[in-house]
Structure formats: C-alpha cells, structure tokens
Design a protein around this motif. Sequence first.
Motif, short mmCIF file in Angstrom:
data_model
loop_
_atom_site.label_atom_id
_atom_site.label_comp_id
_atom_site.label_asym_id
_atom_site.label_seq_id
_atom_site.Cartn_x
_atom_site.Cartn_y
_atom_site.Cartn_z
N TRP A 128 28.81 52.80 53.08
CA TRP A 128 28.51 53.50 54.41
C TRP A 128 29.29 52.60 55.66
O TRP A 128 29.78 53.22 56.58
N ALA A 129 29.05 51.45 55.51
CA ALA A 129 29.78 50.27 56.32
C ALA A 129 31.34 50.49 56.39
O ALA A 129 31.73 50.56 57.35
N LEU A 130 31.86 50.61 55.14
CA LEU A 130 33.49 50.76 55.16
C LEU A 130 33.78 52.12 55.99
O LEU A 130 34.94 51.99 56.40
N VAL A 131 33.20 53.04 55.64
CA VAL A 131 33.29 54.43 56.34
C VAL A 131 33.37 54.26 57.74
O VAL A 131 34.34 54.60 58.61
N SER B 220 40.01 59.84 51.27
CA SER B 220 40.78 59.18 50.15
C SER B 220 41.80 59.96 49.41
O SER B 220 42.07 59.38 48.39
N PHE B 221 42.21 61.11 50.09
CA PHE B 221 43.12 61.73 49.81
C PHE B 221 44.41 61.35 50.46
O PHE B 221 45.79 62.08 50.11
N LYS B 222 44.15 60.63 51.40
CA LYS B 222 45.29 60.40 52.29
C LYS B 222 46.26 59.07 51.80
O LYS B 222 45.75 58.29 51.06
N GLY C 299 46.06 40.49 48.18
CA GLY C 299 44.94 40.44 48.72
C GLY C 299 44.72 41.27 50.27
O GLY C 299 43.68 41.43 50.83
N GLN C 300 45.97 42.34 50.58
CA GLN C 300 45.79 43.28 51.59
C GLN C 300 44.84 44.59 51.09
O GLN C 300 45.18 44.96 50.01
N PRO C 301 43.90 44.92 51.94
CA PRO C 301 42.90 45.89 51.54
C PRO C 301 43.91 47.18 51.35
O PRO C 301 44.74 47.56 52.21
N LEU C 302 43.62 47.84 50.31
CA LEU C 302 44.07 49.31 50.03
C LEU C 302 42.81 50.51 50.59
O LEU C 302 42.33 50.71 49.81
N TRP C 303 43.24 50.58 51.86
CA TRP C 303 42.07 51.35 52.42
C TRP C 303 41.94 52.68 51.93
O TRP C 303 40.80 53.36 51.49
N MET D 225 38.35 54.15 49.61
CA MET D 225 37.72 55.32 50.24
C MET D 225 37.62 56.23 48.91
O MET D 225 36.69 56.81 48.60
N ALA D 226 38.50 56.06 48.16
CA ALA D 226 38.55 57.08 46.77
C ALA D 226 37.44 56.43 45.80
O ALA D 226 36.78 57.13 45.34
N ALA D 227 37.46 54.96 45.89
CA ALA D 227 36.53 54.46 44.87
C ALA D 227 34.98 54.68 45.43
O ALA D 227 34.08 54.83 44.70
#
Lengths: 284, 471, 320
Positions: C146-149, A39-41, A244-248, A252-254
């Motif tokens: 969990w699934a996303l991770v 989430s910090f990357k 619509g492109q995922p902001l991974w 992860m932060a969310a």
Amino acid sequence: MNRTDSGPGQAARTGIRYLVLAAVSLLLVGPVLWMVSASFKSLNEILVFPPTILPTQFRWDNYARIFELQPFGRQFGNSLLVMAAVCILTVVLSLPAGYALARVQPVASSIIFVVLLSGIFLPPEATIIPLFLLASKLGWINTLWPLIIFTAVLTTTPIATFIMRQAFLTLPPEFDEAATIDGAGRMRTMLQISTPLVRPSLASVVVISCWYSWNQFLEPLVYIRDVNLLTVPVALTRFTDTYGQPLWNVQMAATTVSVLPVLLVFFFAQRHVVAGLAAGGLKA
Amino acid sequence: MVLLRRSSLAQLPLSLKDTRRMTLRNLRSRMLAGAVAVAMLGALAACSSESGSDETPTSASGDASASTAAPSGSNGSGVELHMTVWTSDPDSLAMFDSIGKAFVEQQPAVSAVKFDSLTLDQLDTVITTGIQSGNPPDLSWLPVEKSLEYIHNDALVDLAPALKETNGYDFEDLVPRLQERWTVGDALYGVPFSTGALVMAFNKDLYEKAGIKSPDDLIAEGNWTWDSFREISKQLHDKLGVTGYVMNDFDYKNWTRLLPILFAYGASPWNDDATQCSADSPEFAKAIQLYHDMVYTDQSAPLPGQKVDFWGGQAGATTAFLGSMNNLKDATFKYDIVPTPAGPAGDTQALGQASIVVLAAGKNKDLATEFLAFLTNKANAETMAKFYPPTRESLLSAKVLVGRSTILTEDMVQPIVDATKETGKIFPVAVDDAKVADALNRSLDTNIWKDGVDIPDALTQVCADVQPLLK
Amino acid sequence: MNRTDHAAVAAPARVRPPRVRPSSKNRPPRDAGRNVFGYSLLAPGVLGFVAVGGTALVWVFWLSLHSVNALSQKKTFVGLDNYVRIFHDPDMKTVFPNTAFFVVLLSVLGTVAAVALAVLLNQKLAGINFFRSAIFVPALVTMVAWALVWHFIVQPKGLLDGITGAFGLDPMPWLRGGTLTLVVFAVVQMTKNVGVNVIIMLAALQSVPEDLLEAARLDGAGAWARFRHIVVPQISPAILMVFMLMVTGSFKVFEIVLLMTGGGPGVQSSVLSFAIYHEAFELNDIGYASSLAVILFLAVLALTGIIWQLRKRFVYYESD
C-alpha cells in the motif's frame, strides 16, 4: 437502521449515499487498480507525466522477472509458514487464557488481565532492540523463529486473549454450570461445550493473527538477511537491478502477485467473509 | 503443513475424552502438543536457514599437493568461511564462487567459502549482530565510508604482513595512493577491490533531437565545465521538456553523489582529518548553488522525490559509477560515457571505493586472511577486474576495464583510467561516518533542497548540524 | 476490574438478553481446583508473555542507561545521560509532536470514519455488497504494498499531481515535510485499515436488536436520537475495540515513514517508532535508541491507563 421515509427527498438522499460510497470506493480501490496497471508498464511509462491510466503496451515480462530477481515463490512460502505458525500458536495460547479470564476467574485474574491488556498496547518498536539482541543470543537471527515466537507471544496473543475473554463473557453463566452438573470435566466443558459457541470470535482471532503476521515488516526487516528466508513485505522492497536501483514496474508486478491470491480468496469467499464477520465474528 | 495442522488440532479433543479432572501436568502435555506442532513448523522454517557455524578447530594448512585428497564438498571436516557481499548479481557471485572453490582445492583446512549476499544498508547491522552473537562473517566487503570507523574500533585485521609474505602476491603492485584510506603506518586494513570513478553518461539522441551542443562537443571545444554543462542541460529541458541531468542513486539522500561537483569546485564537507566542517566554505556554496540552480531555477534536474530514469531514456545525462553503466545494455538510444566536467578547481574525478576486509572478531582470522590473499592476488584480481575497477598498477588499463563489456570501449574508458590514476580523489571519510553522513544528508535536505534558499546562510546551519559529530 | 463486571456483561440488551439473569450469585465459589485449573489455562500464554515481554523491558531499560558501541562491543554506564540527550535533541521537538499527531488523529478520526462508513454500509441499498467488498480491499493489501503504491501516487509529477493538475492546480510538495506530508501519511494509513474497522462496526450494528429501534421509533425518537441513545451504547464495545486497534495501529506509521520519506526532509516526517529504528539499526546507537524505546513504552502505558478509564465510563456493558 430502517427508514420509512419516501418521496423525492429520499431519492436525493439515496443519490448522495451512492455518491459518497462511490467516492470512498474509488479512494480505496483506485490505488490497487493503479498498481495493477503500473505492473504492466515499462519503467519509462511509469514515470511519464502526465501519467497514463492504462499501459500503452502490456509487458508480461515484468511478471517473469519477479521470479528471476528473487526467490519470490519461496518467500511467499515463508510468509505462509509464519502466518500459519503464528495463527496456530495464538489460538493455542489465547483460547484457554481467554476462557480462564472470563469463566474460571482464578484469584487475581483481573490483574493478569490488565497485564495482558498492556500487551495490546506494547508496540513492537519498543521491544525490538532487546528482542533483536535476545534473538542473536539464541542464534535466531536469520531464522523464522523470532517472527513466529516473539510475534505470537508478545503481540497477537494479548489481543486474541482479549477477544476470547469478551466472547466467553457473553455466554450465560449457567452454561458451564449445567455442563459441570452433567458430569463434564472442566477442560471438556471449555473445549466441547463453550468453545463451539464462540467460534465466530475464534475465527476473528484467526483472521487478526494471520493478518498481523502476513503484514509484519519491521520484524523480518531486522531479523532476516538471507533473501531465501525473507517474507513477502520486505521482499517487495528488494526488487532492484544489480546496482541497487529499484525496478518499480517489477516491484508493482510483485506487489500485484502478493495481493492477488488474497484478493482471489476474498472474492470467492467474499460473501462468507463479510457475512461471517458481520454475523458476530468480530463482535467485541 | 496441512497434515501438521490437522494433527495438532486433533490432539486436543482426543486427549480430553478420558480426563475428568485436570492436573497441571497433563494439561501441560496437552499444551505441549500444540507447541510441538508449532515447533515443527518452526523447525521446518529453521532448516532452510542453514546458519552453518562450524566450530571445528582449524588445522594448520597442509601442503598444496594434499589438496586433491581433501574433500571439497561442504560436508568436509574443514572450516566454512563466510564473506558478506552486497551484490546479488548472479554473474559476479558465480565468479566469487569459483574463486572460493579454487581456494578450497588448495587449502584442505577450509571446506567451503560461502558468499552471503545482502544489501549495503544492512551491512553494519549484520556485522555488529554477528559480533554480538559470536558468529560474525570472516570476511566482508566494506565501503570506504566505513573504513575509519572500523579501523578506530579495532574491528579489522592488519593484512600487510600476511600479504607481503604471500608468494607472488606482488604487494608493491597495489597503487599506494588508492590504498590510503585503509593504511595506518605500515598496517593495511583492507584491500580495495573496486575503485571506480563517478563518470557521466549521456543520451546522444536527446541532444541531437534538441539540436544543441552535446558533452562531446563541449569536450572537443575544451569547454567541459559544470557551468557549460548546466547551460546545455537547461537548453535540453527548454527545448524538449525532458530532465537534463539526474544523479544516479542520489535521491537527495546520498550526499556522496554530489562529489563530482564538489571536487570540481575544490569543496569537501570537512577537512582532511575530518575534524572541522567545511561545508560553509565559499567553494562548497558555489558547488551547491550550481546544482540548486539546475533544480529550482532551470528545472533541468529532478525535484526531491521525483523519479527520473536516465537508463530508460528520460534524461539527458547522469553521473554514476562505471559499473552501473551495465544498465545501458538495454538502452534504446545512442550514448557516450565521458569523465565528469571540470570546475574552478580543475579537472578531477570522485572515486568511490570498496575493500575486502577480515574481521578481527572472526573465528578463523588466519584462514580468512589467507583467503583474502588468494582472492586479491594478481590472477584473481584480474578476474575481478571484469566486474570491478582494480587498484593494481598492472591492471589499471582501459583494456582490462573494458574486458568483455559490450557497452564500454577503450576510447571511452582511457580518460577515466587516467583520471583515476592521476587526478582522482577518493570520497572523504569521517570517523563516525554513519552519523555524520546521516546528519549531513538530513541537514542538506532540510535547509538546502527547497526553493528560494540563501545557500551560504543555509550552509552555516548545515555545519552547525554536522560539526558536533566530527571528532 | 471487579467481580461484578462479569455479570454486568449480561446486561439486558445483549444478544441473548432474556435468558440471562444479571447476577453472579449462582457462580460456584472459587476453590483450589478452580484456581489450579484457571492458572494452568493461563500459564502458557501469560508466562510466555511475561517472560519475553519482561525480559525485553528490563533489557531495554538497562541498555538505555548505557552508551553502547556496537562495533567494539563496549558498553559504558552513563546513567540517565541518554534521557537528558532526548530533551536536548532538536530532532525530538519534531518527532514527539508528529507521533502525538498520528495517535490522536488516527484514533479519533479513524474511529469516527469507521462508524460513519459502517452506518452507510448498513443500509439496504442495491449493490451494497459491492461497496462492502470494495472497502475491504486495501485491508487485504500488505502495508508495504500500500505504501509503495501510494508513494507513486504522491511523488512529484505523479498521479496525484496529474489529477490536481487537471483542475488547474500547481503540483504540491506532498512529501516535502510539514503538515501536508503528515496528512498524506494519515490518509495512507487510514485508507489501509478502515475496511477492517468498518467490518467490526458493521457486525456490531447488525447485532443491535431491531425491537429496541422499533420501540424507540414508536416513541417518536428521530434518526439521530435513535443513533445517539440506542445504537451508540449498543455498539460501544466495538467502538472501544476499533479505537484500541487504531491507537496501536497509529504506531505502525513506521512503515509508511520508512518507505516514503525515510523521515525526511530532515526529521520533519519522522515519528518515534521510526526514530528508534533509525538510531538503533541505521546509526547503531543502541543506547540512545533504547531510551527512546523506553519513552515510547511509557507513553503507551499512559495511553493504556487513559483508555482503561474511558472504557469504564463509556462502554455500555462494562459499567451500568
């Protein structure tokens, strides 16, 4: 289970136990730690191979963007609201029903019990289509109603009733008799005399129904469109750029933010939660 | 919430005190107490949904001069029009809102135009449930892939008569070739607002660093083909270990992103009237072979499931819609944007398209059509062209497309505009598109996207899976 | 269920054994007031359940007999065509076995794992509280998170490939179908829920009366014998509970499928619940999806019956 063995064999066994426990803990906690790290990357660093363990540079910005991209605070509130409502409704419905099945046992209650029990196994996926149509007829699409009513009535109440029934069954039979002889009404016997004794089970009903509704995914996915009404799980999948492109990394932060309060509560109340549950709360 | 919960819990024991014998009736009221608390919680929740279904009958449109007197707030007496869109970009939503407000100013029968944001994959379900519950959106964006399905099911309103009658609409300005998927005879079932080519963006820095020819060099040599692009992608991967080419938004689930290659080889998964599968044609096989080789032989394209981010600088090149090029605004590398490479079938571009439609099941079809005419008139089309590539002849210029963009230049865009006008081909469409596309994607995924596949053989299987769904 | 279960609950080894007489003769007879009281307590929950659940079931069955065009709102009665289609649908030859795989694997392995871990965590080791908390952590994370991770962990050239790579192994096609993908899903699902189950088991283990174990030990029973003959019967209600949670939970693989593979490649990683969602909400084939939902319901009904029988046989307090 107490063991009285001692000596080098015992030390080796203890060692093995720690090893197993450590391995299991790593498998279970590792992904969460990785999530926090990711989430910090930067987007780039998340995808780099071989992966980095810690971010080379901490990007707090990811956390700020959670709230820019979606009304995440509000979505969190929706989740809490649904959770509280499902929880209250479940308790209100299952406590008396469980009591009736265990202690009042009116005619044919065993049939009723079987019917309810089937509800435990009725997967939401099997009923989602008609419920979806029902919700559209009722004008409930894009409201939190179906998440609350359908879930509480159809999914959490049956299992909660089962738990409450089992709990009330463990009370000795003289209990309500004595109370009744003392002149307490039936309702009062149930609420003021029997219920306090099954508090741990009541707690587990609360935990299970909260847990279920907090995790609901299929239901909001189907019933909710408005981003302001989404609950957290579906919202987590919606962190995308404008095309619509995922902001991974933001995702992860969310995800971290969504987990954090629960984890914090858990760690502060950890002893009570585990001890409380272990003290008989979830005893079937 | 805290208050509510406390009171709901407090009610139970309190009301018990004086009851000795329970009757069904007062028990019920007690249960109700709890239910009411829950209901209040629910009501709180429902408040925020504001699914405003204005049942107010529509009055005939007054003349424009009355507009100043007309209430323009949402509390007015007019109809609220709903339009579904699948962007959540604040800038484009603000643009739509301001066009909506301008319409409300001149049409007193409409109190507000609401733009409901959702994601593209929700669109079908939202529209069909809307129809089911008698409250569908009045207007919607619709991707060209759905055009035939919606037209065949009589779900759309014919717009041609209204648009032709609208003063100053300049119906003739719409490029006919770009409306063909929405045209049946004289009828026009949607006005395309966004017709964009899939174009290629590449990372100049990576090519420089590898010391190899870049797409610009190949274009200058007159050798801009998929074969030569494959070659430089392989070199890039061999020299730097980075991914050479990643198709934006493909992820092995979205076959339309293969169209630049397919079209360049003269391939399409089905024939023109979408009755016969042609995915087993030699052209299709050659196109697929090229990409398959890039993935499994050269390893210059990502494996299924592998995430590679071109915009963050991890890949040599990508193909994406022109609109997606905004992703380059934060790019930390030098880039260029070029038309996609040519192939045996010559120089051609794959055009994606989305239109604005009026739903036949809507309650306010006439007002909705009127709004559509307003939204897509010449002036507003020009406003929209800042975000979405237009289909009006008068607006099809590099200058309009570049607009205020800090990423695009007229030099970059000119070849793309030319291609759109002349050699561009719109995505193929099947009638039962949801199912056909799903079958095609899944069949390709199962049969093609793995190592060591005999492509022509595997494509026979793909056609076997897809053909039953084509009508 | 018959009237004797009620008393049987009070079987000697429960928490308050000495005070309870295992008899039902003291219970007051059922009278009208009792029935009214009982039904009024049951009414809200049961009526709600029957009304919503019944409507849903009748409706889904009715839909399954139709071909529904969601867009034009046309419904055509097609009899059992949709069910015939299930038998001819090649996808279902993958989907049904996958579904059964998860139900069996997750319920059996999940229960065994929960018991084993609970026994391990029930020991008096230094720092045991830390491990108890650690095991509960994934249960606090939503399934989606969990699934996303995990999606990141198992993606090609992701963390897991990095780890196996460190041991000199080639990258594995974790999500490219076949048994490997199903196993990945099972791991993701099981790690997510094991904490809750362990806590339930732990609770049960801690309520096993110490004097019973002590008596067995004095009789010379070994650790395994004590576990098998005293602990297992004592915790059998908890085992049933966990087993039930795992069976219902096994249908929740839906979320993992949707988020990690979308059922692909092809339908290789699809399960019944995902197929229902996909047909109904992605392909708008309401009729066919409904017939799948009916099949799911019937399968679950059969499972309920089986577990009901198992419960009578294996759960200690229910049948002495």
